[in-house]
Design a protein around this motif. Structure first.
Motif, mmCIF file in Angstrom:
data_model
loop_
_atom_site.group_PDB
_atom_site.id
_atom_site.type_symbol
_atom_site.label_atom_id
_atom_site.label_comp_id
_atom_site.label_asym_id
_atom_site.label_seq_id
_atom_site.Cartn_x
_atom_site.Cartn_y
_atom_site.Cartn_z
ATOM 1 N N ILE A 31 26.678 52.106 44.723
ATOM 2 C CA ILE A 31 27.220 51.072 45.605
ATOM 3 C C ILE A 31 28.701 50.901 45.337
ATOM 4 C CG2 ILE A 31 27.152 48.593 46.095
ATOM 5 C CD1 ILE A 31 24.189 48.682 45.633
ATOM 6 N N PRO A 32 29.530 50.902 46.358
ATOM 7 C CA PRO A 32 30.969 50.730 46.130
ATOM 8 C C PRO A 32 31.273 49.399 45.467
ATOM 9 C CG PRO A 32 30.508 51.446 48.383
ATOM 10 C CD PRO A 32 29.195 51.085 47.771
ATOM 11 N N ALA A 33 32.378 49.375 44.738
ATOM 12 C CA ALA A 33 32.829 48.130 44.131
ATOM 13 C C ALA A 33 33.164 47.121 45.222
ATOM 14 C CB ALA A 33 34.068 48.394 43.269
ATOM 15 N N ASN A 34 33.102 45.873 44.850
ATOM 16 C CA ASN A 34 33.483 44.793 45.758
ATOM 17 C C ASN A 34 34.998 44.840 45.965
ATOM 18 O OD1 ASN A 34 33.513 42.318 47.202
ATOM 19 N ND2 ASN A 34 33.935 41.201 45.311
ATOM 20 N N ARG A 38 41.015 44.501 46.952
ATOM 21 C CA ARG A 38 41.527 45.606 46.139
ATOM 22 C C ARG A 38 42.445 45.109 45.019
ATOM 23 N NH1 ARG A 38 40.118 50.493 48.051
ATOM 24 N NH2 ARG A 38 39.325 50.556 50.201
ATOM 25 N N THR A 39 42.089 43.947 44.476
ATOM 26 C CA THR A 39 42.793 43.361 43.332
ATOM 27 C C THR A 39 41.764 42.819 42.358
ATOM 28 O OG1 THR A 39 42.907 41.085 44.181
ATOM 29 C CG2 THR A 39 44.643 42.622 44.897
ATOM 30 N N PRO A 403 32.102 48.610 38.025
ATOM 31 C CA PRO A 403 32.363 49.611 39.072
ATOM 32 C C PRO A 403 33.829 49.992 39.179
ATOM 33 C CG PRO A 403 31.847 47.463 40.032
ATOM 34 C CD PRO A 403 31.581 47.351 38.574
ATOM 35 N N TRP A 404 34.725 49.234 38.535
ATOM 36 C CA TRP A 404 36.159 49.562 38.544
ATOM 37 C C TRP A 404 36.570 50.344 37.298
ATOM 38 C CZ3 TRP A 404 34.398 44.512 39.505
ATOM 39 C CH2 TRP A 404 34.480 44.096 40.839
ATOM 40 N N SER A 405 35.612 50.648 36.409
ATOM 41 C CA SER A 405 35.938 51.367 35.174
ATOM 42 C C SER A 405 35.066 52.601 34.995
ATOM 43 C CB SER A 405 35.794 50.432 33.966
ATOM 44 O OG SER A 405 34.459 49.963 33.831
ATOM 45 N N LYS A 406 34.436 53.067 36.069
ATOM 46 C CA LYS A 406 33.608 54.269 35.981
ATOM 47 C C LYS A 406 34.468 55.507 35.813
ATOM 48 C CE LYS A 406 31.601 53.477 39.915
ATOM 49 N NZ LYS A 406 30.748 53.579 41.127
ATOM 50 N N GLY A 407 33.885 56.551 35.215
ATOM 51 C CA GLY A 407 34.551 57.841 35.216
ATOM 52 C C GLY A 407 34.869 58.428 33.863
ATOM 53 N N ALA A 454 42.663 48.742 32.046
ATOM 54 C CA ALA A 454 41.413 49.494 31.905
ATOM 55 C C ALA A 454 40.714 49.707 33.246
ATOM 56 C CB ALA A 454 40.474 48.770 30.942
ATOM 57 N N PHE A 455 41.291 49.191 34.328
ATOM 58 C CA PHE A 455 40.621 49.209 35.631
ATOM 59 C C PHE A 455 41.517 49.824 36.699
ATOM 60 C CE2 PHE A 455 39.265 45.592 33.147
ATOM 61 C CZ PHE A 455 37.889 45.600 33.264
ATOM 62 N N ASP A 456 40.862 50.286 37.761
ATOM 63 C CA ASP A 456 41.559 50.648 38.988
ATOM 64 C C ASP A 456 40.932 49.821 40.101
ATOM 65 O OD1 ASP A 456 42.716 51.697 41.239
ATOM 66 O OD2 ASP A 456 42.514 53.780 40.607
ATOM 67 N N PHE A 457 41.573 48.717 40.435
ATOM 68 C CA PHE A 457 41.039 47.839 41.467
ATOM 69 C C PHE A 457 41.394 48.325 42.870
ATOM 70 C CE2 PHE A 457 41.517 44.880 37.816
ATOM 71 C CZ PHE A 457 40.167 44.584 37.655
ATOM 72 N N ARG A 458 42.390 49.184 42.980
ATOM 73 C CA ARG A 458 42.807 49.663 44.299
ATOM 74 C C ARG A 458 41.905 50.786 44.806
ATOM 75 N NH1 ARG A 458 48.761 51.233 42.852
ATOM 76 N NH2 ARG A 458 47.568 51.935 41.043
ATOM 77 N N LYS A 459 41.601 51.729 43.922
ATOM 78 C CA LYS A 459 40.811 52.888 44.332
ATOM 79 C C LYS A 459 39.870 53.265 43.189
ATOM 80 C CE LYS A 459 41.252 57.554 46.251
ATOM 81 N NZ LYS A 459 42.176 58.683 46.514
ATOM 82 N N PRO A 460 38.798 52.502 43.009
ATOM 83 C CA PRO A 460 37.890 52.784 41.894
ATOM 84 C C PRO A 460 37.208 54.132 42.046
ATOM 85 C CG PRO A 460 36.953 51.139 43.365
ATOM 86 C CD PRO A 460 38.366 51.349 43.808
#
Length: 699
Positions: A31-34, A38-39, A403-407, A454-460
């Motif tokens: 499921i995509p991040a909320n 995008r912040t 979901p903003w720290s996957k990978g 630690a996150f990418d809120f713009r393009k997780p």
């Protein structure tokens, strides 16, 4: 596989047939991040799960891509030995793996108080771990021992520069998580550097949340028969209660809160129900119900019973089972998971060794300098405890699940437990000015980050097929076990780190250090420069044992300088190493006597072209044949420079993701060697150090 029990067999196999832990985890990850804005405003639930007493190297020193046992810039003792080689009587002891399955091993509990930790740290010399903590301090784990923890790091983001807050035990470190300090100013019952639990009165961050109308809650086992003397859920039964780790309940405002009031309802009462038969499956009843019914607060803390905390001698396997239940429950409601950040960290190192010397403020002028005020960061000492810096403490594991720290990312910015408060500030303080925590000292607020990198809120990260191994065989057996008897190996070897690299988050450092020799008075001056966006603490070590380590804290766009007098200590040789965050290293080695090589080595960066430049000038009286070795590409540059002459060389760092290590030597002076190493940050995500990952031959 005769003679191997089911538990061991399943661990060895990695549980591929049972990859569905649970099936809904992969569904949640899909499921995509909320991403409404995008912040960071898209984060609606923040959860802190703080476990007990494990250092970073002890757990993750062998993990691929982190600053572990493959660190090519490890600090060294004056004799040149790396700090892994800890003095042990007349010999030394390297990190060792005591059994074939350390994840299921009941290790003894090493000392981890103020006095023994400061003695092991030894004013930055970092050479007294075994005399103060015993041989168990040098134990370590591998992926075989910690399959679930390593899989979490592979799936999400691990922070490899996260330190506990205080060189000492549990409660003071947890006070930093919940309040920002330990009452450093002496008011409200502080400062507190032990597990005294005497009752305190300074304000806590949940009170700020309450005043701002932000929902919060402590999830802890209710236990049985809460002790009116003040243990608040801790019992002799390690499978119930909260092990005393809800440190809010050592504050009078919570102890005296009346039933039905917010502080009592959200922190003082149990919020998990445990059946009287100690059924582990009941540990998360209310947390599970809140997640599934969409009642999870905006901010939560989860506090485990003793046996689940990973505190020795309890085993990591049972802690993995407990953590997996938390993630299981979050995954059971994909909508909640898509809006949630879970921080999994450890209160302190528990007496286990870690090789990174923590950043600390200088306690006196002889110990360094700081452009940031160090107000309330030095403990003055008392009858039973020596004075010294509160912290930072020893490095501890921290994994960010969201979901903003996957990978499978690594973040190498400096953090500590006050960073958890800083993340709450970053999320909520824009709407509530009173959420800026004034307890956090100026030095600490400057040196540690707020965890947003630690996150990418713009393009997780897009969903990948992520398999977490089953923890079903790790379920606790509800018994106590004796300590394992440890026998270090007769043939010692440094542990091998897993080969390879992993993606690395952009971090806000751009640092430099430059050495200048004054032949008239036989001194060496080092200039420290910070061209980045974050304050950095440098740690300087000398090859002359009479020179104690020093620390230098430098804010962005500022510089500091200090001098080491070589002749006044009866020497003619100098050897100085400057360590900074994320593998930053400068070493300066040479002599001050007449006739020795004297080079001025300048370093410059071009972030736009990912290029590093060296400008080397010969300030000596003789010509010098200068050689520069690139440890990554293996290339060499050589030029004979006349007195007063210079050479300039440029290195493109793109091939090695911005990493560099250049060694400058002089043919006519074998005792001369300068080394520049680190990572060129250009504001973009990168990869971890391929030299640390074993992908390049040592040159």
């Amino acid at each position: 596989m005769q003679g191997t029990d089911r538990r061991t067999f399943l661990k060895l196999m990695g549980m591929p047939a049972l990859a569905a832990l649970p099936l809904n985890l992969n569904r949640a990850l899909a499921i995509p991040a909320n991403n409404r804005t995008r912040t960071i405003a898209d984060v609606e639930h923040i959860i802190f799960l703080m476990q007990e007493n494990r250092s970073f190297d002890h757990y993750f020193g062998t993990l691929r891509g982190v600053r572990g046992f493959g660190d090519p810039t490890v600090a060294k003792f004056p004799g040149g030995e790396p700090v892994w080689r800890q003095p042990n009587g007349s010999g030394y002891l390297l990190p060792f793996r005591p059994t074939d399955d350390v994840g299921a091993t009941f290790l003894p509990d090493p000392p981890h108080g103020w006095s023994d930790t400061h003695a092991a740290w030894n004013a930055g010399k970092y050479d007294r771990w075994i005399p103060n903590k015993g041989i168990v301090t040098m134990t370590y784990h591998t992926r075989k021992d910690l399959p679930y923890q390593y899989a979490l790091a592979d799936a999400f983001t691990i922070c490899d520069n996260y330190f506990c807050s205080l060189l000492g035990p549990t409660d003071p470190n947890r006070y930093h998580m919940w309040t920002g300090w330990v009452g450093n100013d002496g008011a409200g019952g502080g400062p507190v550097i032990t597990n005294a639990e005497a009752g305190y009165d300074w304000h806590t961050y949940p009170e700020r949340l309450e005043q701002a109308g932000i929902s919060w809650k402590i999830y802890q086992d209710i236990g049985v028969g809460l002790d009116a003397a003040g243990y608040w859920g801790w019992t002799e039964d390690p499978y119930i209660g909260n092990y005393g780790d809800n440190s809010l309940l050592y504050f009078h405002q919570y102890q005296n809160a009346l039933a039905g009031t917010p502080l009592a309802e959200k922190a003082k009462t149990g919020t998990n129900i445990l059946a009287l038969n100690r059924d582990p499956e009941r540990l998360m009843d209310i947390f599970r119900d809140d997640v599934q019914q969409g009642r999870l607060p905006q901010v939560s803390w989860i506090v485990a019973p003793e046996s689940y905390t990973e505190h020795p001698n309890w085993v990591p396997d049972v802690g993995a089972w407990y953590v997996s239940q938390v993630i299981d429950i979050l995954a059971s409601n994909p909508d909640v998971f898509s809006k949630t950040v879970l921080f999994i960290t450890y209160d302190e190192e528990g007496g286990f060794f870690d090789h990174l010397v923590p950043p600390t403020p200088p306690a006196s002028r002889s110990q360094g300098l700081s452009t940031v005020p160090i107000t309330n960061e030095i403990y003055p000492g008392d009858a039973g405890h020596a004075p010294g810096p509160y912290g930072l403490g020893i490095r501890v594991p921290t994994i960010v699940v969201s979901p903003w720290s996957k990978g499978g990312w690594v973040n190498s910015q400096v953090f500590d437990h006050t960073s958890l408060i800083r993340f709450l500030e970053a999320r909520f303080a824009g709407d509530h000015a009173n959420l800026i925590e004034t307890n956090i000292t100026p030095w600490r607020r400057a040196v540690v980050g707020d965890l947003t990198t630690a996150f990418d809120f713009r393009k997780p990260e897009a969903w990948k097929h992520i398999v977490l191994p089953s923890t079903e065989t790790f379920k606790p057996d509800l018994e106590r076990h004796p300590d394992e008897v440890l026998n270090p190996p007769a043939d010692q070897a440094l542990p091998q780190q897993e080969r390879g690299v992993r993606p690395a988050r952009a971090i806000p450092y751009s640092l430099n250090a430059h050495a200048a020799v004054n032949p008239l008075d036989g001194s060496v001056r080092i200039d420290f420069a910070n061209w980045g966006a974050a304050t950095a603490a440098f740690h300087v070590r000398s090859a002359n044992a009479v020179d104690a380590p020093r620390t230098y804290t430098v804010e962005p766009e500022q510089e500091l300088s200090d001098t080491w007098s070589v002749l006044t200590i009866g020497a003619t040789e100098y050897g100085l190493s400057v360590h900074g965050p994320n593998g930053f290293l400068r070493t300066f080695k040479g002599g001050v006597a007449a006739g020795r090589a004297r080079l001025d080595v300048g370093v410059d960066y071009d972030e736009s072209s990912h290029t590093l430049s060296l400008l080397i000038a010969n300030e000596g009286a003789q010509s010098a044949t200068v050689r520069v070795l690139d440890r990554y590409a293996g290339g060499r540059a050589e030029q004979r420079i006349a007195p007063g002459g210079w050479m300039s060389e440029h290195w493109s760092l793109a091939r090695f993701y911005g990493w560099y290590q250049l060694i400058i030597t002089v043919e006519e002076d074998p005792g001369f060697e300068y080394r520049v190493a680190g990572h060129l940050e250009n504001g973009h995500d990168s990869m971890t150090d391929p030299l640390m990952g074993g992908l390049l031959h040592a040159r």
